[in-house]
Write an enzyme that holds these catalytic residues in place. Structure first.
Site, PDB file in Angstrom:
ATOM      1  CG  ASP A  66      13.977  -5.496   7.547  1.00 25.93           C
ATOM      2  OD1 ASP A  66      14.937  -6.231   8.012  1.00 25.93           O
ATOM      3  OD2 ASP A  66      12.845  -5.501   7.927  1.00 25.93           O
ATOM      4  CD  GLU A 158       7.743  -7.671   2.144  1.00 22.84           C
ATOM      5  OE1 GLU A 158       6.543  -8.053   2.525  1.00 22.84           O
ATOM      6  OE2 GLU A 158       8.276  -6.772   2.371  1.00 22.84           O
ATOM      7  CD  GLU A 167       0.786  -3.171   3.723  1.00 21.89           C
ATOM      8  OE1 GLU A 167       0.836  -3.139   2.590  1.00 21.89           O
ATOM      9  OE2 GLU A 167       1.509  -3.071   4.676  1.00 21.89           O
ATOM     10  CG  HIS A 320      10.140  -3.369   7.900  1.00 22.09           C
ATOM     11  ND1 HIS A 320      10.345  -4.457   7.273  1.00 22.09           N
ATOM     12  CD2 HIS A 320       8.843  -2.890   7.296  1.00 22.09           C
ATOM     13  CE1 HIS A 320       9.597  -4.906   6.394  1.00 22.09           C
ATOM     14  NE2 HIS A 320       8.656  -3.909   6.318  1.00 22.09           N
TER      15      HIS A 320
END
Length: 378
Positions: A66, A158, A167, A320
């Site tokens: 990406d 990130e 997450e 993505h």
């Protein structure tokens, strides 16, 4: 970050309510067969499952491929080279180590690359291959348990998942901020914003319309199945990932949340639910299939003074992360100036804190207000 591998969400629970539980008897004294409840996974087991996913090279291939994502991080770090020169950095969830290396290229004296998955071994090889063993220290383990030899001047991570908060990795960054970042230290990125808009999904429209065309293909009328297809495709409460474009957006997007990563109390806000109200006025006539939400994160401008924004908007080049869609139970026809209002709340799933849950309340035109809860697949 994001996990391309998916499975159906496991049903939550494992505990029993009052009067329930294994081995319960009927009131008349007769025995009844009771299904043995599945053992509920504890938080530690959920985390371990999550980290194991990142041991797969495919995840890291997708993220590095990406270019929008990776170049934004590289430029965001380089713009802050003056603040990083000669300083120490903590990379939370370092993966294969590329962000740590970017920090060294920007002048950092030392980077602590913390990675909980087994990919830390490959990160150490990458660091060695680039001759940076003396400046990038790869530390295996969770950032909540790893011990650093010193406080750091900056944190890079990130941490963004699908729909921003899937997450739940932001909580790890906030833990690291509270424990290891010096007062006034640098956060890369420094903030995140969440946007929402009503949308029409052309892919879904094509699938729903397929059944009306079967007669043309095979001279068998199957148009009666369109209602069934609508229930199958739009009925489930699943957050769908889709790559939309600007033409699919039916009203001007609105920012529904702003997260300043330096703000005190942000961790408690994430647990309680990141919420925002919205009101749209539609551009024109279209079939509305639901709402899309996406995010952008901002890096401080450094010496340039101009912040750098990484956006996952359908009006920008695709990443993505794509966009996260919340389907209504059925399409709704909207017209120019149709009023759409409501509230959206993002919070962790009860059964698995790593999964994103969305509570949506909405009202379209003169229709009554409706509510629908969604969850992201594991």
């Amino acid at each position: 970050m994001s996990l391309p591998k998916k499975r159906k969400i496991e049903s939550g629970g494992g505990g029993s309510g009052e009067g329930g539980g294994e081995g319960a008897e009927q009131e008349d004294g007769g025995e009844r067969e009771v299904a043995r409840p599945r053992r509920a996974w504890c938080r530690q087991e959920r985390d371990q499952q999550y980290y194991e996913c990142y041991s797969d090279i495919s995840v890291h291939e997708e993220m590095l491929a990406d270019r929008i994502r990776t170049e934004a991080y590289r430029l965001g770090i380089m713009r802050n080279c003056a603040a990083l020169r000669g300083k120490t950095v903590l990379d939370v969830g370092a993966g294969t180590g590329i962000l740590s290396i970017f920090c060294v290229q920007a002048g950092a004296r030392r980077v602590y690359a913390v990675e909980a998955s087994a990919i830390w071994q490959q990160a150490r090889e990458v660091v060695r291959l680039n001759g940076l063993e003396d400046r990038v220290h790869v530390l295996p383990g969770q950032v909540e348990t790893v011990e650093l030899p010193e406080q750091v001047d900056a944190i890079v991570s990130e941490w963004m998942g699908y729909g921003l908060l899937h997450e739940s990795m932001l909580s790890s960054v906030l833990h690291a901020r509270a424990k290891w970042l010096k007062e006034g230290g640098l956060l890369l990125p420094a903030s995140a914003e969440l946007f929402l808009a009503p949308v029409s999904d052309p892919t879904l429209e094509q699938r729903l319309g397929f059944w009306a065309h079967v007669k043309q293909l095979y001279d068998v009328d199957m148009s009666c199945l369109e209602a069934f297809a609508t229930r199958c495709l739009m009925g489930p409460s699943e957050i769908v990932l889709q790559d939309l474009c600007g033409e699919d957006v039916l009203a001007r997007p609105q920012r529904v949340a702003h997260l300043d990563l330096a703000r005190a109390g942000l961790e408690q806000e994430l647990q309680a639910g990141v919420a925002g109200r919205f009101r749209f006025s539609c551009y024109g006539a279209a079939a509305m299939h639901g709402f899309a939400f996406w995010f952008q994160v901002t890096f401080p401008g450094g010496d340039s003074g101009k912040p750098l924004v990484l956006s996952t908007s359908p009006f920008h080049p695709v990443t993505h992360w794509k966009q996260a869609l919340l389907y209504l139970n059925e399409p709704v026809q909207v017209e120019q100036d149709t009023d759409i209002s409501g509230e959206i709340t993002l919070l962790p799933c009860r059964a698995n804190h790593r999964l994103l849950r969305v509570q949506l309340r909405y009202k379209v035109g003169d229709q009554e207000e409706k509510a629908k809860d969604f969850a992201m697949e594991d």
